[in-house]
Scaffold this motif. Structure first.
Motif, PDB file in Angstrom:
ATOM      1  N   VAL A  11       1.153  -1.282   0.349  1.00 27.55           N
ATOM      2  CA  VAL A  11       0.066  -0.346  -0.152  1.00 27.55           C
ATOM      3  C   VAL A  11       0.765   1.849  -0.340  1.00 27.55           C
ATOM      4  O   VAL A  11       1.560   1.613   1.220  1.00 27.55           O
ATOM      5  N   ASP A  12       0.827   2.020  -1.112  1.00 26.51           N
ATOM      6  CA  ASP A  12       1.995   3.407  -1.107  1.00 26.51           C
ATOM      7  C   ASP A  12       0.929   4.291  -2.202  1.00 26.51           C
ATOM      8  O   ASP A  12       0.724   3.372  -3.746  1.00 26.51           O
ATOM      9  N   PRO A  37      -4.888   3.302   1.406  1.00 29.81           N
ATOM     10  CA  PRO A  37      -5.809   3.105   2.484  1.00 29.81           C
ATOM     11  C   PRO A  37      -7.592   2.100   2.527  1.00 29.81           C
ATOM     12  O   PRO A  37      -7.448   1.003   2.100  1.00 29.81           O
ATOM     13  N   ALA A  40      -7.488  -0.047  -0.167  1.00 25.49           N
ATOM     14  CA  ALA A  40      -6.746  -2.219   0.798  1.00 25.49           C
ATOM     15  C   ALA A  40      -7.881  -2.134   1.126  1.00 25.49           C
ATOM     16  O   ALA A  40      -7.877  -3.419   0.921  1.00 25.49           O
ATOM     17  N   SER A  55       3.058  -1.166   4.260  1.00 23.25           N
ATOM     18  CA  SER A  55       1.948   0.178   3.964  1.00 23.25           C
ATOM     19  C   SER A  55       3.003   0.940   4.372  1.00 23.25           C
ATOM     20  O   SER A  55       4.207   1.635   5.140  1.00 23.25           O
ATOM     21  N   GLY A  64       0.130   5.334   7.731  1.00 27.08           N
ATOM     22  CA  GLY A  64       0.136   4.590   7.789  1.00 27.08           C
ATOM     23  C   GLY A  64      -0.018   3.048   8.775  1.00 27.08           C
ATOM     24  O   GLY A  64      -0.651   2.153   9.105  1.00 27.08           O
TER      25      GLY A  64
END
Length: 133
Positions: A11-12, A37, A40, A55, A64
């Motif tokens: 997750v980025d 997020p 995600a 993350s 995160g």
């Protein structure tokens, strides 16, 4: 044929990091990429528990740590690895915060690829032990 690879999510909000992490781990894992997020969480709704989630700490929607707090409520066994862009971020993350969100490791960007792979290998072992017990 059943999928034998463990699930790993990255997750980025930076596409380059998502692509790099995907390329790094796609041979060993079934890799899912999320650029926020919320996306995600949508993937988690569909795919269920991930063995490992990596993350970024600094994202527009939430940090995160905030994301991992939500993940932890639903998937406490998932191994959580936090990426931070600056060593100052890492210093702000006190041990109490890391412990309360059950973050396995905090990695500062840019990371050393071999060290990162060793951390992931250790994370897999930890996840597998948690599932055996």
């Amino acid at each position: 044929m059943p999928e034998s690879k463990l699930k790993l999510m990255v997750v980025d909000d930076e596409r380059d990091n998502l692509d790099l992490l995907y390329r790094t781990f796609r041979r060993e894992f079934q890799v899912f990429r999320a650029d926020s997020p919320s996306s995600a969480m949508n993937i988690l709704d569909t795919e269920g528990e991930m063995a490992i989630i990596i993350s970024d700490q600094s994202m527009p929607e939430m940090t995160g740590i905030q994301f991992f707090t939500e993940v932890n409520q639903r998937f406490p066994d998932t191994i959580k690895i936090l990426l931070t862009g600056y060593s100052e971020d890492a210093l702000e993350l006190d041990s109490e915060t890391l412990t309360s969100t059950l973050i396995f490791k905090c990695i500062t960007k840019p990371w050393e690829p071999e060290l990162f792979k060793a951390i992931i290998k250790n994370a897999v072992e930890t996840y597998q032990v948690s599932k055996e017990g």
